[in-house]
Design an enzyme around this catalytic site. Sequence first.
Site, PDB file in Angstrom:
ATOM      1  N   GLU A 164       8.082 -12.457  -4.118  1.00 18.57           N
ATOM      2  CA  GLU A 164       6.993 -12.528  -3.138  1.00 18.57           C
ATOM      3  C   GLU A 164       5.815 -11.666  -3.566  1.00 18.57           C
ATOM      4  OE1 GLU A 164       8.918  -9.509   0.031  1.00 18.57           O
ATOM      5  OE2 GLU A 164       6.762  -9.760   0.014  1.00 18.57           O
ATOM      6  N   LYS A 209      15.117  -4.873   7.254  1.00 18.12           N
ATOM      7  CA  LYS A 209      14.412  -3.594   7.256  1.00 18.12           C
ATOM      8  C   LYS A 209      14.915  -2.690   8.382  1.00 18.12           C
ATOM      9  CE  LYS A 209      10.170  -5.298   5.081  1.00 18.12           C
ATOM     10  NZ  LYS A 209      10.378  -6.740   5.027  1.00 18.12           N
TER      11      LYS A 209
END
Length: 690
Positions: free
Chosen positions: A42, A178
Amino acid sequence: MSRCSSRFIRALSRTFSTKQQIVVHPDVRHALEQRQPVVALESTIITHGMPVPENVETALLVEQEVRKNGAIPATIGIIDGRITVGLTHEELVELARKPREQVIKCSRRDLPYVLTMGQSGGTTVAATMIVAHRVGIPIFATGGIGGVHREGHITLDVSADLVELGRTPVAVICSGVKSILDIPRTLEYLETQGVCVATYASEGGVFPDFYTRDSGCKVPYNLPTAEQAAQLLRAWQQLNLQSGVLIGVPIPAEYAAEKLAIDAAIKEANAEAMAQGISGKEVTPFLLAHIARLTKGRSLQANIALIRNNASVAAQIACNLAKDRSSTPVRKSSTKKPLVVGASILDLSFKITEKRQLHLDGATYSGVAKQAAGGVGRNIAEGIYKLYGDVNLISAVGTDQLGQILRQLMPKTLQKGLIADENHATSLCSVVFDQLGDCQLILGDMEVHNSITPELLTERSELFRDAPIIVMDSNISEQAMTRTLELAQRYQVPVFFEPTDMFIAGKPFKLRPELTQHIRITKPNIHELKTIVETITGQSVSWKPTTKVERGELLMQAKQLLKQIESHFNCIIATLGDHGVVLSFRSDAENDAGKLLALSPSCEHITYFYPAPKLNNIVNVSGAGDSFCAAFITALLRSHNIDECMAAGFVSAERALLSESAVPSTYFENNQEFENSLQHVFQTLKRQNI
């Protein structure tokens, strides 16, 4: 428009997919066509995830980890309204330097607007998955995915990454969710979406939470090795479930944060975000930046470590997944094939077995005779074909029995480009080696190479138009060289010149400067280098270079010669026998080897010396230099850096030295072995600035 324009170079160096909004880098396209392992990456790490300069440095390190483990990296981003698969170094820097307000953090919903408005963007997990799937990349490595935000059951703030995992068949390799998110609710949501979630090399299936190795949650499955992960992905592909797979890789233990400390930092960062009214897609970058400040940069170092580790694991899984497809590259026709124009020769070699010194006095010497396909152009073309997968060759042979023998010794794909000459015999070269394997005498009939006429080259102009690089050896006539360089000029294609022999090495440099400027790379030995210097400068070199001197003196000789002509080239690869290789190249190409192909004025040069790796049991020295060329070109076209291109040259030359024929029947079993061997030599390669 200037050739140096970054957009113009980008347009020339890429192949557009049928979906015109997506640009695929030639190396990525080639790897996908050849069923080689590719890992998608990404770009929000560049645009929104990390500060400058750590963002670009990390992106390059992540790509390096992918290559080191045998796969091709494909960083995905959007530049000026064009989705790009396989960002170059130049594009990575361009994306990183754009003002933050001009770069959009792109998820699925943002793609139509960004493309329509011609804007730039960093792709999130969701957007990267969409593009990766569209071009056929099944594996994607990232740091961590988005999820259900804390208090998400009230705010309904749920990342689009989770929905994308439920409907796009891409395997995401990450360090879990996360830490700033609600991990238990995220895992529940993934289960609802039907996403297969597993851990990698984690005892008891403990799911990681980005900064730490233990989120306090467990998942049903653990994959101990890359091979077992690849087996799961094979079954997933066969089932055609149309949903993604999530594999959680724990952060390396030495970089893992202390859980209580990171939880305290997250709590404080969340409170600050609420106080400032931060919402939507701005929440995650705000929280990560705030946590980095609270942990005094330790979280940033952990972030860098985990994404590099994830890229390494993803590449290993991709290589194992590719094994089942084919161990041999699938050679498909391509509009972007390197073109070689040069000699095809039937080599008849004699190696003297007697210990007495060779004298040209009519005496008879005992020796061993061997017959093989040769010719510098033909050797390089076969090497590129076996290493890169695609190549076009323009060469000439007779219609005699020698020509039939030579054809039988060549790969069929190379025979298509042969010019059959009824009036000249096939080129025959008799080479005499002493008992140490050093070449002492070469006798050759080269008349047939004059059959490569300017008219025939013009008839094949489409091969020049579609080539990313043209390789030309000095066996062809000056008229053929002129037409080759004229076509290179017409289509703006860089030329790699192989001098072949000290007596003809200067041939192209007698031509018009506006033509010879297209020779961007050359690979002479020290004697050929002297000839080129004398031809370009018009002045004699009073001393005779030789490899039979101390290394320090030899390097001084080489540097003196290189300094006189380096401004005429982007790169000069000067071979110094068993001492090694001197590389002189434009300084702006050190971190972007693609600039060696740039058709723009050269700039200040850097000069390195690379000692040759020691090798015992040498079998044949006739094709080592040609194999070096083929591998260097292959690595260059696959976007390796300068040192990796040199490593590729050395490892392939070594395979040739151990082969009976000039070009080994097989250099490597597959692309993964080539990349692994390249990286092994790269790790041990020593260079000296001279």
